[in-house]
Each structure stands twice: as C-alpha cells, then as structure tokens.
Design an enzyme around this catalytic site. Structure first.
Site, PDB file in Angstrom:
ATOM      1  N   TYR A  42      34.774  44.458  29.853  1.00 13.38           N
ATOM      2  CA  TYR A  42      33.672  44.670  28.918  1.00 13.38           C
ATOM      3  C   TYR A  42      32.387  44.837  29.721  1.00 13.38           C
ATOM      4  O   TYR A  42      32.296  44.408  30.878  1.00 13.38           O
ATOM      5  CB  TYR A  42      33.558  43.579  27.858  1.00 13.38           C
ATOM      6  N   GLU A 106      35.889  50.548  30.652  1.00 10.19           N
ATOM      7  CA  GLU A 106      34.840  49.626  30.212  1.00 10.19           C
ATOM      8  C   GLU A 106      34.676  49.722  28.696  1.00 10.19           C
ATOM      9  O   GLU A 106      34.608  50.830  28.140  1.00 10.19           O
ATOM     10  CB  GLU A 106      33.506  49.975  30.869  1.00 10.19           C
ATOM     11  N   HIS A 148      40.041  42.360  33.588  1.00 11.19           N
ATOM     12  CA  HIS A 148      39.273  42.096  34.801  1.00 11.19           C
ATOM     13  C   HIS A 148      39.462  40.654  35.255  1.00 11.19           C
ATOM     14  O   HIS A 148      39.536  40.362  36.455  1.00 11.19           O
ATOM     15  CB  HIS A 148      37.793  42.389  34.540  1.00 11.19           C
ATOM     16  N   ASP A 158      36.115  38.663  31.667  1.00 15.62           N
ATOM     17  CA  ASP A 158      36.269  39.743  30.694  1.00 15.62           C
ATOM     18  C   ASP A 158      37.664  40.374  30.788  1.00 15.62           C
ATOM     19  O   ASP A 158      38.289  40.323  31.842  1.00 15.62           O
ATOM     20  CB  ASP A 158      35.184  40.809  30.892  1.00 15.62           C
TER      21      ASP A 158
END
Length: 260
Positions: A42, A106, A148, A158
């Site tokens: 994120y 992302e 991640h 995240d």
C-alpha cells in the site's frame, strides 16, 4: 510520456486492456533473474496522484510496476520486463534481490499511518484480474504471491491485516489459509518453528517481527509476535500444501470492465 505533474497518459487500445493509464517512472533498471513473485504494497499517502508523483520522482528512488487507485484506475509505472524499486531490502525463499524476481503492485491507501481501513471494492476488482494475468503469464507459484510485510518483516507491515488475502485465494491466486488443522502443531520448541518459518520463505533475523508478519498474513485477528500452537499448526499445513505443488485455478477470477 507524461512526466511528474502532468497526469497519467491514457494507454493505447493496443496495450494491456487491464491498464487504464501509463506514467513511466525513471526509477528502474535491468532484472538479474526471471520473474517468480508478485508483491502487494500500500502507498500510505494522501492520494493516488501524490503516490504517483513520488514513484516518478528520480530523487525519491522508488517505483513499482503498477499503482491502483481506490476507484480502480490502474496506472503502469514501470514495464514488467524491467526491475522496479519497490521491495527495498527484502528476502523471500532464499532470494535477496526480490526486486529482480518480482512484479510490484502499489495500492492507493492511507495505510496504518493515515487511517487504516478496508480496501475499496473497485480497487480489488481492478487488482484481481491484473494479478491473474501476471500469475498466469509468468507461472508464479501461489506461495510467491505475497505482501511487502512478508518479504521485509522487520521494516514493513503493508498491505496489512485488512487486505483480503482470503478472497485472492478463492480465485486461486495465492495459497488459502488452512481451514483444517487436524495434524496439529508438530514443533517441539520455538527454534523448530523458526526453522520451518524460514523454510516457508520468511527472513527470521528478527524473530518477533517475522512471527508478526506471519500472523498478519495468516491469522490477522491476533498479531502479538508470540509463537503458539495455532500458528504452528497453520505453518505446518501451509508447508504441506505448498510442497504438494497444488497450484489451483488461477483463471477463476470475476470478469471486470476492460479499460476504455
């Protein structure tokens, strides 16, 4: 191609129909290994545009292959054949150059720092078919579709405990959380658990953070860094499921509207 501050440029009709816009970042280089992973992040920024600005800022030195806004707009930032700079210092299943081995996506989201919340439906509907195409194209094992925090447990949390991994698993794109744990916890002590956790893929240099990352992904209702029988049983079952080599159907995702 639009540079920082110019806004995304619509992708031509001859491009990937799942991608709505392109804003090429200067932050990439050549891969050193074949693609074998997909990493979800994120942004933890105020807006998608602010995140794109940063990911396209040469001085920032970070990037990703795609950014998906909360309203489901997919922007390509780095061509897939190139090495984007999204994972930082990271590790997964013996690979220390995760950037070379992965596609990075992302998600536009405030993150834990700016008001953590559920991910939007439009964003997940855009993410799933993109993930499915990538997984199929590069034959990525389900155990290598990760967050991640999985590849950098000491530094990152995240996409966090509210990311719908269970839904992604139902589409056959990642391993599902084991729903039956009849075999129980076979690990006699914490050391045995850590060795198994490393075998599964995690960097266990910071043991507590590695356990928290595992919990965040596989038991998000309780993240305390404490090894217990439940997470031991989950880890053992995951190792069995992964080593059986069952990949599942990576094409059973819901159809979404193509980009126009």
């Amino acid at each position: 191609m639009g540079g920082p501050g110019q806004g995304p440029k619509p992708t031509s009709s001859t491009g990937d129909e799942l991608v709505h816009a392109t804003r090429l970042s200067p932050n990439f280089n050549d891969r050193k290994t074949a693609i074998s992973m997909l990493v979800v992040h994120y942004t933890e920024m105020e807006s998608a545009e602010a995140a794109i600005e940063r990911l396209c800022d040469e001085e920032a030195g970070v990037s990703a292959h795609y950014l998906i806004s909360e309203d489901g707009v997919v922007t390509r930032l780095v061509p897939e054949e190139k090495r984007a700079w999204h994972a930082g210092k990271s590790y997964w299943r013996g690979e220390t150059d995760v950037n070379s081995a992965s596609i990075g996506i992302e998600l536009d989201h405030p993150g834990h720092g700016l008001g953590y919340r559920k991910f939007s439906e439009a964003q997940i509907e855009a993410l799933v078919p993109l993930m499915a195409r990538i997984v199929k194209q590069y034959d990525i094992p389900r155990a290598n579709v990760i967050g991640h925090s999985d590849v950098a447990p000491a530094r990152k949390i995240d996409p966090g405990e509210l990311f719908p991994w269970d839904r992604i698993a139902r589409y056959g794109l990642t391993l599902p959380k084991p729903d039956k744990l009849e075999l129980g916890d076979p690990f006699d002590n914490d050391g045995a658990f850590y060795l198994a956790l490393e075998r599964y893929g995690y960097d266990i240099t910071d043991g507590i953070k590695a356990v928290e990352a595992f919990q965040r992904r596989w038991r998000p209702e309780l993240i305390d860094g404490v090894i217990d029988g439940q997470i031991g049983a989950i880890l053992f079952q995951l190792l069995l499921d992964r080593d059986r080599g069952s990949r599942g159907n990576a094409n059973c995702y819901p159809r979404t509207r193509a980009a126009t």
